[in-house]
Write a protein that holds these residues in place. Structure first.
Motif, PDB file in Angstrom:
ATOM      1  N   LEU A 131      -3.810 -16.119  -2.967  1.00 50.88           N
ATOM      2  CA  LEU A 131      -3.220 -15.753  -4.254  1.00 50.88           C
ATOM      3  C   LEU A 131      -2.993 -14.254  -4.393  1.00 50.88           C
ATOM      4  O   LEU A 131      -2.720 -13.754  -5.486  1.00 50.88           O
ATOM      5  CB  LEU A 131      -4.098 -16.258  -5.399  1.00 50.88           C
ATOM      6  N   ALA A 132      -3.119 -13.518  -3.277  1.00 54.33           N
ATOM      7  CA  ALA A 132      -2.905 -12.075  -3.293  1.00 54.33           C
ATOM      8  C   ALA A 132      -2.154 -11.669  -2.036  1.00 54.33           C
ATOM      9  O   ALA A 132      -2.242 -12.339  -1.003  1.00 54.33           O
ATOM     10  CB  ALA A 132      -4.240 -11.337  -3.382  1.00 54.33           C
ATOM     11  N   GLY A 133      -1.430 -10.567  -2.120  1.00 59.70           N
ATOM     12  CA  GLY A 133      -0.641 -10.098  -0.991  1.00 59.70           C
ATOM     13  C   GLY A 133      -1.385  -9.101  -0.128  1.00 59.70           C
ATOM     14  O   GLY A 133      -2.184  -8.293  -0.622  1.00 59.70           O
ATOM     15  N   ASP A 134      -1.138  -9.151   1.164  1.00 59.10           N
ATOM     16  CA  ASP A 134      -1.723  -8.244   2.150  1.00 59.10           C
ATOM     17  C   ASP A 134      -1.106  -6.849   1.973  1.00 59.10           C
ATOM     18  O   ASP A 134       0.115  -6.683   2.046  1.00 59.10           O
ATOM     19  CB  ASP A 134      -1.437  -8.805   3.549  1.00 59.10           C
ATOM     20  N   VAL A 135      -1.956  -5.839   1.751  1.00 55.47           N
ATOM     21  CA  VAL A 135      -1.461  -4.465   1.598  1.00 55.47           C
ATOM     22  C   VAL A 135      -2.044  -3.550   2.673  1.00 55.47           C
ATOM     23  O   VAL A 135      -2.210  -2.354   2.464  1.00 55.47           O
ATOM     24  CB  VAL A 135      -1.762  -3.916   0.179  1.00 55.47           C
ATOM     25  N   SER A 136      -2.338  -4.119   3.825  1.00 56.47           N
ATOM     26  CA  SER A 136      -2.907  -3.334   4.927  1.00 56.47           C
ATOM     27  C   SER A 136      -1.984  -2.185   5.329  1.00 56.47           C
ATOM     28  O   SER A 136      -2.457  -1.091   5.670  1.00 56.47           O
ATOM     29  CB  SER A 136      -3.167  -4.230   6.137  1.00 56.47           C
ATOM     30  N   ASP A 137      -0.657  -2.422   5.294  1.00 52.99           N
ATOM     31  CA  ASP A 137       0.268  -1.355   5.679  1.00 52.99           C
ATOM     32  C   ASP A 137       0.256  -0.215   4.659  1.00 52.99           C
ATOM     33  O   ASP A 137       0.487   0.946   5.009  1.00 52.99           O
ATOM     34  CB  ASP A 137       1.687  -1.897   5.883  1.00 52.99           C
ATOM     35  N   VAL A 138      -0.047  -0.528   3.396  1.00 53.07           N
ATOM     36  CA  VAL A 138      -0.206   0.529   2.394  1.00 53.07           C
ATOM     37  C   VAL A 138      -1.396   1.405   2.759  1.00 53.07           C
ATOM     38  O   VAL A 138      -1.333   2.644   2.693  1.00 53.07           O
ATOM     39  CB  VAL A 138      -0.389  -0.065   0.983  1.00 53.07           C
ATOM     40  N   TRP A 139      -2.488   0.779   3.170  1.00 51.82           N
ATOM     41  CA  TRP A 139      -3.687   1.531   3.555  1.00 51.82           C
ATOM     42  C   TRP A 139      -3.411   2.458   4.726  1.00 51.82           C
ATOM     43  O   TRP A 139      -4.039   3.514   4.856  1.00 51.82           O
ATOM     44  CB  TRP A 139      -4.830   0.571   3.875  1.00 51.82           C
ATOM     45  N   LEU A 323     -25.188   1.293  -1.984  1.00 48.71           N
ATOM     46  CA  LEU A 323     -25.469   1.317  -3.423  1.00 48.71           C
ATOM     47  C   LEU A 323     -24.462   0.461  -4.172  1.00 48.71           C
ATOM     48  O   LEU A 323     -23.454   0.036  -3.633  1.00 48.71           O
ATOM     49  CB  LEU A 323     -25.425   2.753  -3.958  1.00 48.71           C
ATOM     50  N   ASP A 324     -24.781   0.214  -5.436  1.00 46.60           N
ATOM     51  CA  ASP A 324     -23.857  -0.434  -6.365  1.00 46.60           C
ATOM     52  C   ASP A 324     -22.940   0.631  -6.948  1.00 46.60           C
ATOM     53  O   ASP A 324     -23.407   1.640  -7.484  1.00 46.60           O
ATOM     54  CB  ASP A 324     -24.623  -1.101  -7.520  1.00 46.60           C
ATOM     55  N   ALA A 325     -21.643   0.405  -6.845  1.00 46.35           N
ATOM     56  CA  ALA A 325     -20.670   1.287  -7.492  1.00 46.35           C
ATOM     57  C   ALA A 325     -19.425   0.465  -7.783  1.00 46.35           C
ATOM     58  O   ALA A 325     -18.479   0.441  -6.993  1.00 46.35           O
ATOM     59  CB  ALA A 325     -20.331   2.494  -6.613  1.00 46.35           C
ATOM     60  N   PRO A 326     -19.412  -0.281  -8.901  1.00 45.12           N
ATOM     61  CA  PRO A 326     -18.273  -1.133  -9.229  1.00 45.12           C
ATOM     62  C   PRO A 326     -16.956  -0.367  -9.205  1.00 45.12           C
ATOM     63  O   PRO A 326     -16.841   0.711  -9.790  1.00 45.12           O
ATOM     64  CB  PRO A 326     -18.607  -1.629 -10.639  1.00 45.12           C
ATOM     65  N   ILE A 327     -15.968  -0.934  -8.504  1.00 44.31           N
ATOM     66  CA  ILE A 327     -14.676  -0.273  -8.299  1.00 44.31           C
ATOM     67  C   ILE A 327     -13.569  -1.066  -8.990  1.00 44.31           C
ATOM     68  O   ILE A 327     -13.427  -2.267  -8.771  1.00 44.31           O
ATOM     69  CB  ILE A 327     -14.350  -0.174  -6.793  1.00 44.31           C
ATOM     70  N   ASP A 328     -12.785  -0.382  -9.807  1.00 47.90           N
ATOM     71  CA  ASP A 328     -11.603  -0.970 -10.427  1.00 47.90           C
ATOM     72  C   ASP A 328     -10.360  -0.482  -9.689  1.00 47.90           C
ATOM     73  O   ASP A 328     -10.327   0.651  -9.195  1.00 47.90           O
ATOM     74  CB  ASP A 328     -11.502  -0.562 -11.901  1.00 47.90           C
ATOM     75  N   GLY A 329      -9.340  -1.330  -9.612  1.00 51.75           N
ATOM     76  CA  GLY A 329      -8.129  -0.917  -8.923  1.00 51.75           C
ATOM     77  C   GLY A 329      -7.007  -1.920  -9.097  1.00 51.75           C
ATOM     78  O   GLY A 329      -6.928  -2.600 -10.134  1.00 51.75           O
ATOM     79  N   TYR A 330      -6.161  -2.044  -8.074  1.00 44.99           N
ATOM     80  CA  TYR A 330      -4.933  -2.828  -8.184  1.00 44.99           C
ATOM     81  C   TYR A 330      -4.719  -3.699  -6.950  1.00 44.99           C
ATOM     82  O   TYR A 330      -5.097  -3.330  -5.837  1.00 44.99           O
ATOM     83  CB  TYR A 330      -3.730  -1.886  -8.359  1.00 44.99           C
ATOM     84  N   MET A 331      -4.102  -4.860  -7.167  1.00 46.03           N
ATOM     85  CA  MET A 331      -3.746  -5.777  -6.097  1.00 46.03           C
ATOM     86  C   MET A 331      -2.272  -6.154  -6.221  1.00 46.03           C
ATOM     87  O   MET A 331      -1.648  -5.889  -7.253  1.00 46.03           O
ATOM     88  CB  MET A 331      -4.626  -7.029  -6.167  1.00 46.03           C
ATOM     89  N   MET A 332      -1.752  -6.794  -5.181  1.00 42.35           N
ATOM     90  CA  MET A 332      -0.357  -7.245  -5.182  1.00 42.35           C
ATOM     91  C   MET A 332      -0.301  -8.767  -5.198  1.00 42.35           C
ATOM     92  O   MET A 332      -1.116  -9.433  -4.550  1.00 42.35           O
ATOM     93  CB  MET A 332       0.369  -6.720  -3.939  1.00 42.35           C
ATOM     94  N   ALA A 333       0.626  -9.319  -5.950  1.00 46.65           N
ATOM     95  CA  ALA A 333       0.809 -10.764  -5.993  1.00 46.65           C
ATOM     96  C   ALA A 333       1.207 -11.282  -4.610  1.00 46.65           C
ATOM     97  O   ALA A 333       1.704 -10.539  -3.765  1.00 46.65           O
ATOM     98  CB  ALA A 333       1.876 -11.125  -7.016  1.00 46.65           C
ATOM     99  N   ARG A 334       1.013 -12.570  -4.376  1.00 48.68           N
ATOM    100  CA  ARG A 334       1.321 -13.132  -3.061  1.00 48.68           C
ATOM    101  C   ARG A 334       2.815 -13.108  -2.772  1.00 48.68           C
ATOM    102  O   ARG A 334       3.238 -12.956  -1.621  1.00 48.68           O
ATOM    103  CB  ARG A 334       0.798 -14.564  -2.963  1.00 48.68           C
ATOM    104  N   LYS A 335       3.644 -13.250  -3.811  1.00 44.86           N
ATOM    105  CA  LYS A 335       5.099 -13.243  -3.637  1.00 44.86           C
ATOM    106  C   LYS A 335       5.744 -12.368  -4.711  1.00 44.86           C
ATOM    107  O   LYS A 335       6.367 -12.877  -5.649  1.00 44.86           O
ATOM    108  CB  LYS A 335       5.666 -14.657  -3.703  1.00 44.86           C
TER     109      LYS A 335
END
Length: 442
Positions: A131-139, A323-335
């Protein structure tokens, strides 16, 4: 982001109101998976299933940033992105809790191209479900992120599905003036911590401020002990239902915790985290394991008196770098309707320019990109950033690293029972394991 103020708010964030009050058995009977618990309706997404072939100059963003400050920051981020790329970002803002409650159905429908979410298990869950898109190339185009941030953004298949934006760490906080007065030194080992706690008791202090009226604070104690005793991989595997709560490894965590309980502020189940933080602020307690938001309970003229250290080493072969460090961010839809535009936006969100916009727009945030201009950080925030930057692994906090229904209906009452009566650890762990099997196989 601040933690919820009450048990009711905590449950509202963790599970939809429609299921929060149900008996656990009823809840499990109607739960087909972690996503089912998260979604009972459909968010009004702007995306489509047309794939990546579109060359439109727009990109849509599904956002849970409904509070004024983060909402304004995202607006500034997308405006800067449009200015630099010529691509218009349309933001679909939904109330924070509603967004979480409906995320599963949202992602299975026609979600926005890019959406706000959380690192760790909650990211991996949707990545594994396709349900999410691969963003490895962004990384491949990003810089300024530690290996720990990348690991927290990586799915079970080794690909990246998440771009971090902000975070806050958990550590042991204290007042410098109190420690200077008594000559206390930062403990490096568990033995050092026990000796320090014993001395604080002699000096008339509660060694460790503690509160668990709202159910979630004790999760932080369990997390750090498990990370120190068994390491990061065992911890995340346990949270994912892959390890047994009845194992000797988990038993050691609770045995260690039971040994530390006498150093904790008594009657924790009747106290909120704010009240425990105030005991630190009032110089009645010597230490407090909590998130960076503990500083909210201190006056402006006391901010420079707050300091912290990471929880000490327990096993020298594991160390004290996780350690615990909750991270907020962004994902890409699958399509996404335009995969190219979505990835350009994510690349921008992960850039130094975006980090600087976030720092300037929200003084309370810690940006994930280490290249951001943090000259305006307080000494406490600078030290927090250095701590997370040096971490080898970053856990996301128990209620983000496991299924929400497991955290709310099993862990909260189990940990509270342990705090109330830590004698029957074996029976408690057997109960947790049995309930875990029911939930994770549902």
């Amino acid at each position: 982001m601040s933690r919820p103020r009450s048990q009711a708010e905590y449950l509202a964030r963790l599970v939809p109101p429609s299921v929060a009050g149900l008996h656990r058995r009823s809840l499990l009977a109607g739960t087909a998976g972690a996503g089912a618990l998260l979604g009972t309706g459909l968010l009004a997404g702007c995306g489509s299933d047309s794939g990546s072939g579109s060359d439109t100059k727009t990109v849509s963003v599904g956002s849970n940033a409904s509070d004024p400050t983060p909402k304004d920051v995202l607006a500034k981020l997308t405006a800067a992105f449009q200015s630099s790329s010529g691509i218009q970002a349309n933001i679909n803002t939904v109330d924070h809790n509603t967004f979480q409650e409906n995320i599963n159905n949202y992602l299975q429908g026609k979600p926005d191209d890019v959406f706000t979410w959380f690192a760790g298990y909650r990211m991996r869950f949707f990545a594994a479900k396709g349900l999410a898109g691969d963003v490895s190339d962004v990384w491949g185009k990003l810089s300024g992120f530690s290996d720990a941030f990348k690991k927290a953004s990586t799915g079970d298949d080794g690909k990246q599905y998440f771009v971090p934006a902000s975070y806050y760490p958990w550590a042991v906080f204290y007042r410098k003036s109190v420690w200077q007065q008594h000559g206390y030194q930062v403990p490096n080992t568990l033995d050092d911590l026990n000796a320090l706690g014993a001395q604080m008791k002699k000096d008339g202090l509660n060694p460790i401020a503690f509160a668990d009226k709202d159910g979630w604070p004790a999760m932080g104690t369990f997390d750090i002990l498990n990370l120190r005793i068994n390491g990061y991989q065992f911890h995340v595997d346990l949270m994912a239902g892959k390890e047994a709560w009845t194992s000797d490894k988990v038993r050691k965590v609770f045995d260690t915790w039971a040994g530390l309980l006498p150093l904790h502020q008594p009657d924790a189940l009747g106290r909120t985290w704010q009240e425990a933080a105030q005991s630190l602020q009032q110089k009645k307690s010597g230490m407090y394991l909590l998130g960076l938001f503990v500083a909210q309970q201190f006056n402006d003229d006391e901010q420079d008196d707050i300091d912290f250290f990471t929880f000490p080493e327990i096993d020298s072969t594991i160390g004290a770098k996780a350690l615990d460090a909750p991270i907020d961010g962004y994902m890409m839809a699958r399509k996404p309707k335009s995969e190219a535009n979505a990835k350009k936006l994510l690349e921008f969100i992960g850039s130094v320019d975006a980090a600087n916009i976030m720092v300037k727009g929200d003084p309370g945030t810690l940006v994930a990109n280490s290249g951001g201009d943090t000259s305006g950080y307080t000494a406490l925030k600078k030290k927090a950033a250095e701590l997370v930057g040096s971490a080898t692994e970053i856990a996301q906090f128990l209620d983000r690293d496991t299924r929400p229904d497991f955290a709310s209906t099993v862990i909260i009452p189990a940990f509270q029972q342990f705090i109330k009566d830590p004698k029957d650890i074996g029976g408690l762990l057997t109960s947790i394991e049995n309930q875990k099997k029911s939930i994770f196989t549902s």
